[in-house]
Write an enzyme that holds these catalytic residues in place. Structure first.
Site, PDB file in Angstrom:
ATOM      1  N   ARG A  53      -9.199  39.075  25.857  1.00 39.35           N
ATOM      2  CA  ARG A  53      -9.219  38.231  24.659  1.00 39.35           C
ATOM      3  C   ARG A  53     -10.531  37.530  24.448  1.00 39.35           C
ATOM      4  O   ARG A  53     -11.074  37.515  23.339  1.00 39.35           O
ATOM      5  CB  ARG A  53      -8.130  37.154  24.739  1.00 39.35           C
ATOM      6  CG  ARG A  53      -6.756  37.703  24.636  1.00 39.35           C
ATOM      7  CD  ARG A  53      -5.827  36.755  25.350  1.00 39.35           C
ATOM      8  NE  ARG A  53      -4.563  37.411  25.616  1.00 39.35           N
ATOM      9  CZ  ARG A  53      -3.445  37.091  24.997  1.00 39.35           C
ATOM     10  NH1 ARG A  53      -3.431  36.122  24.123  1.00 39.35           N
ATOM     11  NH2 ARG A  53      -2.342  37.734  25.276  1.00 39.35           N
ATOM     12  N   THR A  54     -11.019  36.885  25.513  1.00 35.10           N
ATOM     13  CA  THR A  54     -12.269  36.142  25.366  1.00 35.10           C
ATOM     14  C   THR A  54     -13.375  37.111  24.950  1.00 35.10           C
ATOM     15  O   THR A  54     -14.180  36.832  24.072  1.00 35.10           O
ATOM     16  CB  THR A  54     -12.628  35.421  26.681  1.00 35.10           C
ATOM     17  OG1 THR A  54     -11.556  34.557  27.017  1.00 35.10           O
ATOM     18  CG2 THR A  54     -13.887  34.592  26.540  1.00 35.10           C
ATOM     19  N   LYS A  82     -22.310  48.628  43.312  1.00 34.05           N
ATOM     20  CA  LYS A  82     -23.352  49.124  44.205  1.00 34.05           C
ATOM     21  C   LYS A  82     -24.068  47.989  44.912  1.00 34.05           C
ATOM     22  O   LYS A  82     -25.071  48.199  45.581  1.00 34.05           O
ATOM     23  CB  LYS A  82     -24.349  49.980  43.418  1.00 34.05           C
ATOM     24  CG  LYS A  82     -23.720  51.235  42.836  1.00 34.05           C
ATOM     25  CD  LYS A  82     -24.665  51.923  41.852  1.00 34.05           C
ATOM     26  CE  LYS A  82     -23.909  52.886  40.946  1.00 34.05           C
ATOM     27  NZ  LYS A  82     -24.512  52.940  39.615  1.00 34.05           N
ATOM     28  N   HIS A 131     -15.084  26.435  31.167  1.00 36.00           N
ATOM     29  CA  HIS A 131     -14.859  27.381  30.088  1.00 36.00           C
ATOM     30  C   HIS A 131     -15.145  26.640  28.783  1.00 36.00           C
ATOM     31  O   HIS A 131     -14.246  26.353  27.997  1.00 36.00           O
ATOM     32  CB  HIS A 131     -13.411  27.878  30.134  1.00 36.00           C
ATOM     33  CG  HIS A 131     -13.157  29.121  29.336  1.00 36.00           C
ATOM     34  ND1 HIS A 131     -14.159  29.792  28.662  1.00 36.00           N
ATOM     35  CD2 HIS A 131     -12.024  29.811  29.104  1.00 36.00           C
ATOM     36  CE1 HIS A 131     -13.622  30.844  28.057  1.00 36.00           C
ATOM     37  NE2 HIS A 131     -12.336  30.876  28.307  1.00 36.00           N
TER      38      HIS A 131
END
Ligand SMILES: [Zn+2]
Lengths: 304, 155
Positions: A53-54, A82, A131
């Site tokens: 969603r974000t 890697k 956030h």
């Protein structure tokens, strides 16, 4: 904005927040006028943990500004597997894009990454840390529905690990808001967030149940209690059950109580609330696009 | 007991730094925080749990041939806030400093938060802001108040 990067809500002043929210309101009022604002610009999406969603909301925002995205792809297929360092990855992607969005499972990842790049970097979630763009869309939704001053807000659920809660609580200290935190003791606010709230002189109360405080609230912000935080399934059900709301719970609430949730929800909010005037969580999710458009517009504008 | 008697417990140095009034038991942490482990060839003398008027007991650290910089002295404030720093030249104390709390310390402490970006293999030094009563990781925000010395990075 004064900042090149958006890393945490702590860096946002009231002026910054109002600048973004006002711009978002302009976007909402006339989206078409923003449609070619950043034609030819590219936004680099670096998502080191899945968040459909974000990611989609940033992608939608950039495309609605006339720009496009380059996507690092899933972590499984990327060079991270890697053993490439985050510092190297962002320095490489910086060469492809005009701004970066980073989601990473470790706290402080965005802060570190920002020290290696010259293009604006937006933190889209770093572990249990921050956030801030979620916070901006939360604040936008709160402002639209209840206003940001003279506000009484209840924040309920997992306050310990919920990064959206940490960012929101910190950002609200810029406004005349009294904050009521409702959670089981084992999931109460972490020390660092308490410290920020205390330093900011915020009005804060903590509760273990919603009942006593509900009648005075203008906004109730519900978050999910995560099952994986509990070693014992029964303990999870016992605790989570106490922090679910349904129509009956809200009988004592103000008529104009705004109920919010960062989504996805599991069973914290009964579906019967969806059709009431209290429910604002889908509107909140939709606000992600205009708010992220406003933010990207401001960051890229400063760039050119 | 006179001051001279106490000094004798640890031999005098010719040139270098004497860190006095370190809290009892913290002398080795002082050396750790300064990154002194003897590998640089410095002569180091330590007095531990020496009777003291101001503190019940104190530690003393003497480093021969090395004058501490102000930055190093500031970092000491985290674990030895009462310390006094005497710069010695030719057996005489030529400068006396008290420690000041710095605004931040870089590369000295490790972050106790397992989920902090500074604890994985990234090219970044730890950085802690110094608060009134502790330190705070500038990356993940974790606050450390108790037993700061146990977070001294061992590299
Ligand atoms: Zn940290």
């Amino acid at each position: 904005m004064r900042h090149d990067h958006l890393l945490t809500a702590n860096q946002l002043t009231r002026g910054d927040i109002e600048l973004v929210l006002d711009r978002a309101a302009e976007v909402d009022a006339n989206p078409a006028s923003f449609g070619k604002r950043h034609a030819g610009k590219l936004l680099g999406l670096c998502f080191f943990e899945p968040s459909t969603r974000t990611k989609m909301s940033f992608e939608a925002a950039m495309k609605r500004l006339g720009g496009d995205v380059v996507d690092m792809g899933s972590v499984d297929s990327s060079s991270v597997k890697k053993g490439e360092s985050l510092a190297d990855t962002v320095r490489v992607v910086e060469g492809y894009a005009d701004a970066l969005v980073l989601r990473h499972p470790l706290m402080g990842a965005a802060k570190m990454a920002s020290e290696f790049v010259d293009v604006p970097l937006v933190n889209a979630g770093d572990g249990a840390g921050h956030h801030p763009t979620q916070t901006l869309l939360d604040l936008y939704t709160i402002r639209e529905n209840a206003g940001l001053d003279d506000l009484s807000i209840g924040i309920m659920g997992d306050l310990k690990y919920g990064r959206t809660v940490h960012s929101l609580a910190t950002a609200l200290t810029n406004f005349d808001a009294s904050q009521h935190f409702v959670s089981p003791e084992s999931l109460e606010l972490p020390r660092s967030v308490r410290y920020d709230l205390h330093e900011a002189g915020a009005t804060v109360r903590e509760h273990t149940d919603l009942e006593t405080v509900l009648p005075q609230l203008d906004v109730l912000y519900v978050t999910r209690i995560q099952r994986e935080r509990f070693p014992d399934e029964n303990e999870y059900h016992r605790i989570a059950g106490e922090y679910q709301i349904d129509a009956e719970t809200l009988e004592d609430a103000k008529d104009d109580l705004t109920v919010m949730h960062p989504l996805p929800r599991v069973d914290e909010i009964a579906p019967e609330i969806d059709d009431t005037d209290h429910a604002r969580y889908f509107e909140q999710a939709h606000n992600g696009v205009p708010v992220r458009m406003a933010l990207l517009d401001l960051l890229l504008e400063g760039d050119s | 007991m006179s001051d001279t008697d106490k000094q004798l417990r640890v031999s005098k140095i010719e040139n270098g730094t004497v860190i006095d009034h370190v809290r009892g038991g913290q002398a080795l942490n002082v050396l750790a925080i300064l990154g002194i482990d003897g590998s640089g060839g410095e002569q180091v003398a330590i007095g531990m749990n020496v009777p003291s008027g101001t503190l019940a007991t104190k530690d003393i650290v003497k480093v021969e041939g090395r004058e501490l910089s102000q930055d190093e002295v500031d970092v000491l404030s985290l674990i030895a806030p009462d310390a006094t720093i005497n710069i010695v030249r030719d057996y005489e104390v030529v400068e006396k400093h008290r420690v000041d709390r710095p605004e931040s310390v870089t590369g000295v402490l490790s972050c106790p938060n397992r989920n902090c970006i500074t604890n994985v293999d990234e090219p970044v030094e730890t950085r802690f802001a110094v608060l009134r009563d502790g330190v705070r990781c500038e990356f993940c925000g974790t606050i450390v108040r108790e037993d700061i010395a146990s977070h001294i990075a061992d590299d």
